[in-house]
Design a protein around this motif. Structure first.
Motif: not given
Length: 88
Positions: A8, A11-12, A15, A17-18, A29, A48-52
């Motif tokens: 986590k 990922i932050q 970035r 999740y972009t 990823r 959900q963690m990666f906005k995918r």
């Protein structure tokens, strides 16, 4: 700190999740999605963690399998920092 918490943070920090699709981010990823899947997380939870969505996660898992089976040098170079962090 467990592996999921480390992931986590990565990922932050990076970035991941972009929507950016540079090969470095795509490969990172894919590696992290593989690591999360090995903990038993579902495709939906990982997405959900990666906005995918789950299909993207599945594709990333297949990418990881292919790149590691062929010892792709660029892939291994992109994920070496994450491997060094002993996520496995």
């Amino acid at each position: 700190m467990n592996n999921i918490e480390k992931i986590k943070e990565l990922i932050q920090r990076d970035r991941l999740y972009t929507k950016n699709r540079t090969h470095e981010l795509v490969y990172r990823r894919a590696f992290l999605m593989h690591e999360l899947r090995s903990t038993g997380m579902t495709l939906k939870e990982i997405g959900q963690m990666f906005k995918r969505d789950h299909a993207t996660v599945l594709h990333s898992l297949r990418t990881h399998e292919w790149m590691t089976s062929t010892n792709d040098k660029l892939y291994l170079e992109c994920i070496c920092e994450y491997q060094f962090l002993s996520l496995s």
